[in-house]
Design a protein around this motif. Structure first.
Motif, PDB file in Angstrom:
ATOM      1  N   ARG A  30       0.801  -1.234   0.000  1.00  0.00           N
ATOM      2  CA  ARG A  30       0.000   0.000   0.000  1.00  0.00           C
ATOM      3  C   ARG A  30       0.831   1.280   0.000  1.00  0.00           C
ATOM      4  NH1 ARG A  30      -4.998  -1.573   0.022  1.00  0.00           N
ATOM      5  NH2 ARG A  30      -5.787  -3.300   1.317  1.00  0.00           N
ATOM      6  N   ARG A  31       2.129   1.172   0.212  1.00  0.00           N
ATOM      7  CA  ARG A  31       2.918   2.399   0.346  1.00  0.00           C
ATOM      8  C   ARG A  31       4.035   2.533  -0.673  1.00  0.00           C
ATOM      9  NH1 ARG A  31       3.581   3.391   6.911  1.00  0.00           N
ATOM     10  NH2 ARG A  31       1.437   2.830   7.476  1.00  0.00           N
ATOM     11  N   ARG A  32       4.361   1.476  -1.379  1.00  0.00           N
ATOM     12  CA  ARG A  32       5.444   1.508  -2.362  1.00  0.00           C
ATOM     13  C   ARG A  32       4.891   1.800  -3.751  1.00  0.00           C
ATOM     14  NH1 ARG A  32      10.584   1.034   0.276  1.00  0.00           N
ATOM     15  NH2 ARG A  32      10.207  -0.185   2.169  1.00  0.00           N
ATOM     16  N   GLU A  33       5.693   2.492  -4.560  1.00  0.00           N
ATOM     17  CA  GLU A  33       5.277   2.805  -5.921  1.00  0.00           C
ATOM     18  C   GLU A  33       5.567   1.658  -6.883  1.00  0.00           C
ATOM     19  OE1 GLU A  33       7.161   6.403  -7.072  1.00  0.00           O
ATOM     20  OE2 GLU A  33       6.118   7.633  -5.579  1.00  0.00           O
ATOM     21  N   ALA A  34       6.548   0.842  -6.573  1.00  0.00           N
ATOM     22  CA  ALA A  34       6.939  -0.258  -7.454  1.00  0.00           C
ATOM     23  C   ALA A  34       7.185  -1.510  -6.627  1.00  0.00           C
ATOM     24  CB  ALA A  34       8.200   0.105  -8.240  1.00  0.00           C
ATOM     25  N   ASN A  35       7.098  -2.659  -7.274  1.00  0.00           N
ATOM     26  CA  ASN A  35       7.351  -3.933  -6.609  1.00  0.00           C
ATOM     27  C   ASN A  35       8.754  -4.413  -6.952  1.00  0.00           C
ATOM     28  OD1 ASN A  35       7.262  -6.385  -5.349  1.00  0.00           O
ATOM     29  ND2 ASN A  35       5.368  -7.085  -6.317  1.00  0.00           N
ATOM     30  N   GLN A  36       9.645  -4.360  -5.956  1.00  0.00           N
ATOM     31  CA  GLN A  36      11.018  -4.836  -6.148  1.00  0.00           C
ATOM     32  C   GLN A  36      11.191  -6.295  -5.758  1.00  0.00           C
ATOM     33  OE1 GLN A  36      14.146  -2.116  -4.759  1.00  0.00           O
ATOM     34  NE2 GLN A  36      12.602  -0.539  -4.501  1.00  0.00           N
ATOM     35  N   ASP A  37      10.092  -6.953  -5.363  1.00  0.00           N
ATOM     36  CA  ASP A  37      10.143  -8.384  -5.073  1.00  0.00           C
ATOM     37  C   ASP A  37       9.999  -9.181  -6.370  1.00  0.00           C
ATOM     38  OD1 ASP A  37      10.229  -7.726  -2.400  1.00  0.00           O
ATOM     39  OD2 ASP A  37       8.366  -8.752  -1.858  1.00  0.00           O
ATOM     40  N   ALA A  38      10.516 -10.391  -6.351  1.00  0.00           N
ATOM     41  CA  ALA A  38      10.315 -11.339  -7.445  1.00  0.00           C
ATOM     42  C   ALA A  38      10.209 -12.727  -6.839  1.00  0.00           C
ATOM     43  CB  ALA A  38      11.460 -11.271  -8.454  1.00  0.00           C
ATOM     44  N   VAL A  39       9.551 -13.637  -7.575  1.00  0.00           N
ATOM     45  CA  VAL A  39       9.261 -14.947  -6.999  1.00  0.00           C
ATOM     46  C   VAL A  39       9.418 -16.031  -8.059  1.00  0.00           C
ATOM     47  CG1 VAL A  39       6.775 -14.666  -7.433  1.00  0.00           C
ATOM     48  CG2 VAL A  39       7.550 -16.271  -5.668  1.00  0.00           C
ATOM     49  N   LEU A  40       9.882 -17.189  -7.614  1.00  0.00           N
ATOM     50  CA  LEU A  40       9.974 -18.381  -8.456  1.00  0.00           C
ATOM     51  C   LEU A  40       9.398 -19.548  -7.675  1.00  0.00           C
ATOM     52  CD1 LEU A  40      11.011 -20.005 -10.923  1.00  0.00           C
ATOM     53  CD2 LEU A  40      13.205 -20.231  -9.733  1.00  0.00           C
ATOM     54  N   ALA A  41       8.343 -20.148  -8.209  1.00  0.00           N
ATOM     55  CA  ALA A  41       7.736 -21.325  -7.600  1.00  0.00           C
ATOM     56  C   ALA A  41       7.587 -22.361  -8.697  1.00  0.00           C
ATOM     57  CB  ALA A  41       6.399 -20.989  -6.959  1.00  0.00           C
ATOM     58  N   SER A  42       8.655 -23.113  -8.940  1.00  0.00           N
ATOM     59  CA  SER A  42       8.697 -24.081 -10.033  1.00  0.00           C
ATOM     60  C   SER A  42       9.484 -25.295  -9.560  1.00  0.00           C
ATOM     61  CB  SER A  42       9.343 -23.455 -11.277  1.00  0.00           C
ATOM     62  OG  SER A  42       9.372 -24.347 -12.359  1.00  0.00           O
TER      63      SER A  42
END
Length: 260
Positions: A30-42
């Motif tokens: 709710r407070r960040r302008e961009a998403n710097q997270d990334a995810v791998l579920a494989s």
């Protein structure tokens, strides 16, 4: 969060069939302008990366790391050596963008993979930074990974209590990351494969908003991984959503002997 779905896979190894189910989601918060997270579920690798160092730099760091690890999965050789080579390549990717990255750019990388190469299958957790792997087993939840952070070092040295750590001004300062100025060798923990185990792999956007007890509560209330991810994400957003939030829930739903 209705687009979160549960995936399943049966893995035959060492005379048994292990049934795995998982779901993953990431949210800007709710407070960040961009998403710097990334995810791998494989299968067999489940990883969260939380980037830092400016919007573009952080995104490059986390995305490059996940892309390199995805290549390891696609190559079919998921082990510590292959992971460390992939992380070293990610560091080069980050350094190759000096226009938007510097020595302060980097990413956490935290997760778990199923190692079937030995005499019996094992889970192996990996960790650089302060994203976390939790394991719920036999009604108890434990944090398997150890944060690489200033606050954790203060706790370990007895200079800070866990309660004091919750609002410490250095709460966001990590001591290790995948980046130009850091080592890319994760900490590893090997775990037995046990029926009924549930893993939660998450960035600190979740643990800023939910306690360990809260995470366990939503696991206990939601048997389906996608439903558990949805419930935790909604609660984290309702509690403030101060950071990007990424969650993987991975279940060992059962194992049985392989039929002849």
């Amino acid at each position: 969060m209705s687009d979160v779905t549960t995936e399943s896979r049966e893995v035959s190894t060492h005379g048994t069939t292990i049934t795995l189910s998982w779901a993953a989601a990431t949210h800007t918060g709710r407070r960040r302008e961009a998403n710097q997270d990334a995810v791998l579920a494989s299968y067999p690798l489940f990883v969260v990366a939380d980037g830092m160092g400016g919007h573009i730099g952080g995104e490059i760091a986390s995305t490059s790391t996940i892309d390199r690890l995805r290549s390891v999965v696609q190559a079919g050789q998921v082990n510590a050596k292959a992971i460390e080579k992939a992380l070293a390549r990610a560091v080069k990717d980050i350094a190759a963008r000096p226009d938007v990255t510097d020595d302060g750019t980097g990413t956490t990388v935290t997760g778990v993979f199923l190692d079937t190469a030995g005499d019996q299958a094992h889970w192996v957790t990996l960790n650089i930074g302060d994203s976390r792997v939790y394991l719920e087993r036999d009604g108890t939840i434990v944090q398997v990974t150890t944060d690489h952070s200033v606050v954790q070092e203060l706790i370990a040295s007895g200079k800070l209590s866990p309660e004091e750590a919750e609002n410490h001004p250095y709460g966001n300062v990590i001591t290790r990351a995948v980046g130009p100025s850091d080592s890319v060798t994760p900490d590893y923990v090997r775990l037995d494969v046990v029926d009924g185990d549930r893993f939660v792999i998450c960035s600190d956007g979740l643990t800023k908003e939910l306690t360990d007890y809260g995470i366990r509560h939503f696991l206990d209330e939601n048997a389906d991984p996608a439903a558990a991810v949805d419930a935790m994400m909604e609660a984290a957003l309702e509690n403030g959503g101060r950071d990007n939030i990424t969650i993987i829930v991975l279940d060992v739903a059962g194992s049985s002997p392989v039929s002849d």
